[in-house]
Design an enzyme around this catalytic site. Structure first.
Site, short mmCIF file in Angstrom:
data_model
loop_
_atom_site.label_atom_id
_atom_site.label_comp_id
_atom_site.label_asym_id
_atom_site.label_seq_id
_atom_site.Cartn_x
_atom_site.Cartn_y
_atom_site.Cartn_z
CD GLU A 225 -3.00 -1.15 2.15
OE1 GLU A 225 -2.82 -0.02 2.97
OE2 GLU A 225 -3.94 -1.78 2.10
CE LYS B 48 -10.61 -3.48 3.88
NZ LYS B 48 -9.92 -4.57 4.69
C1 2PG Z 1 -7.07 -3.92 5.47
C2 2PG Z 1 -6.79 -3.78 4.05
C3 2PG Z 1 -6.30 -2.34 3.93
P1 2PG Z 1 -6.71 -5.82 2.58
O1 2PG Z 1 -6.75 -5.14 6.26
O2 2PG Z 1 -7.69 -3.00 6.19
O3 2PG Z 1 -5.04 -2.08 4.78
O4 2PG Z 1 -5.96 -4.79 3.63
O5 2PG Z 1 -7.09 -5.08 1.43
O6 2PG Z 1 -5.34 -6.64 2.20
O7 2PG Z 1 -7.55 -6.54 3.35
MG MG Z 2 -7.94 -4.21 8.27
#
Ligand code: 2PG
Ligand code: MG
Length: 462
Positions: free
Chosen positions: A206, A338
């Site tokens: 990231e 998300k």
């Molecule tokens: C999280 C995300 C972003 P990932 O864990 O919050 O940092 O990671 O998209 O790999 O789940």
């Molecule tokens: Mg997370």
């Protein structure tokens, strides 16, 4: 003029920030307007997230998305033609019904989320307004507080540190633009400090520095020095935010801190984390326990929840029912949102509303696998989420989102109100008390979004 309808839906393969295939969907309306949506991809995923459809086999490590493209071009396209693009809930309900599985595994979470986002994008474009404005209408609005990664660890940096994200927040900034500038200084300062000591191994997934620390404390001490080196007071100007992503190193109530060669049970991890919160100006902790350990979440929130934001990510996977359960059990006080965990815009928004009803903070978040797409910047503003997490201050798939919020803030001019302290638990006093190791009672949480009337889109109210 009749209202436009969805005329065509199609998908193509594009490539994400890790060089992996992903799905980009396009939705064409009968008025000639085109909307686009792209599926991001996580590396540290919750087990109850919507499941991507990938091809398997050996080509491209099994990650190709030809089957997901077929889901869009064949199944989904045929079923969305003629639908009302302004009725996002009906479109998403149709996608969910068409898939028919609890985790979207038949058509693929990647196919569904790309289409859901593309419909929303097309609807806003057809109304000739920016996406944030389409979502918000006349409701009150806050420019989100950015949570920005300085070091990457966990699944995003070869498990170089147990803790996944070491981030900073600058709630004392007067604007989003100023918060970014403060973070830029801290990011540079951290990079120099680490380079001098031979601790930089590159950048993680990231964009945060990929570090060579030998303990989690070393990471936090370095972060403190980086904040000071940039000319800011840790605990007054700039606070720390952590994503522990504990599902990556624990299950069944047992946790293994590889970097420190320690095995901890739930109580010991809770003690360890509370000590971190007492010792450092930590404002926010995400996934402090594994997703199968609500009791760990509950203990930790009971201990620090008056002064620290405790966020559920892998634990709640942007699911409104799970957020309601967490509210009843008091296991967190904030929720990460998300879109591809839920799989559709409507379900993500439902989780956002459930969080608000519970008085929880809300943070719109990117994934570790991203593209130049910046729709989530608009979701964070349009839903008045109050906070935005998109990774670090490097790599264009991250900067595209930060830069888009700058444009929105500028377009709003005097109407833009930066979320700042208002979205953090304990408000301004939290940092001072955290930095002095205190634990006196703090002001109640006042999330920017909590009082908001933000909605999914105009059609929601027809
Ligand atoms: C999280 C995300 C972003 P990932 O864990 O919050 O940092 O990671 O998209 O790999 O789940
Ligand atoms: Mg997370």
């Amino acid at each position: 003029m009749p209202e436009p309808a969805i005329a065509a839906v199609r998908a193509r393969r594009i490539w994400d920030s890790r060089g992996r295939p992903t799905v980009e969907a396009e939705v064409l309306l009968s008025d000639g307007v085109l909307g686009r949506g792209v599926a991001p991809a996580g590396a540290s995923r919750g087990s109850r997230e919507a499941l991507d459809r990938r091809d398997g086999g050996t080509r491209l490590d099994g990650l190709d998305v030809q089957l997901a493209l077929r889901s869009v071009n064949e199944d989904i396209a045929a079923h969305l033609r003629g639908c009302d693009p302004f009725d996002q809930s009906a479109v998403d309900a149709r996608l969910i019904a068409l898939d028919g599985t609890p985790n979207k595994s038949r058509l693929g979470g990647n196919a569904i989320v790309a289409v859901s986002l593309a419909v929303l994008d097309a609807a806003a474009a057809s109304r000739r307004v920016p996406l944030w404005q389409y979502l918000l209408g006349d409701a009150r609005l806050t420019i989100p507080l950015p949570e920005i990664q300085i070091f990457g660890g966990g699944a995003h940096a070869g498990r170089r540190t147990d803790i996944q994200d070491f981030m900073v927040v600058a709630p004392s900034a007067k604007s989003f633009a100023e918060a970014l500038e403060i973070t830029a200084e801290v990011y540079l300062s951290a990079g120099k400090l680490m380079a001098d000591r031979g601790l930089v191994q590159g950048v993680a997934d990231e964009g945060g520095w990929w570090p060579a620390f030998s303990s989690n404390h070393e990471a936090l001490d370095t972060l403190m020095r980086a904040i000071e080196g940039a000319g800011f007071r840790p605990g007054q100007d700039v606070g720390i935010s952590l994503d522990i992503a504990a599902s990556e190193f624990g299950c069944g109530g047992r946790y293994s801190l590889r970097l420190e060669e320690r095995e901890l049970d739930r109580d010991c991890l809770a003690e360890y984390l509370v000590r971190l919160c007492d010792r450092y100006p930590i404002l926010s902790v995400e996934d402090p326990f594994a997703e199968d350990d609500p009791e760990g979440f509950r203990c930790f929130t009971a201990a620090v929840g008056d002064r620290v934001q405790v966020i559920g990510d892998d634990y709640l996977v942007t699911n409104a029912d799970l957020v309601e359960q967490a509210a009843a059990a008091r296991t967190v006080n904030a929720v990460l949102l998300k879109v591809n965990q839920a799989g559709t815009i409507s379900e993500t928004f439902a989780a956002c509303q459930a969080a608000r009803r519970a008085g929880f903070g809300t943070i719109v978040s990117a994934r570790s696998g991203e593209t130049e797409d910046f729709a989530i910047a608009h979701l964070a503003v349009g839903w008045d989420a109050g906070q935005l997490k998109v990774g670090s201050f490097a790599r264009s798939e991250r900067m595209a989102k930060w830069n888009e919020v700058l444009r929105i803030e500028e377009a709003l001019g005097a109407k833009a109100r930066f979320a700042g302290w208002s979205v953090l638990r304990g408000g301004r006093s939290a940092l001072d008390e955290a930095s002095s190791g205190g634990s006196a009672a703090r002001a109640p949480h006042a999330a920017a979004g909590a009082a908001s009337t933000a909605k999914l889109g105009p059609a929601q109210h027809r």
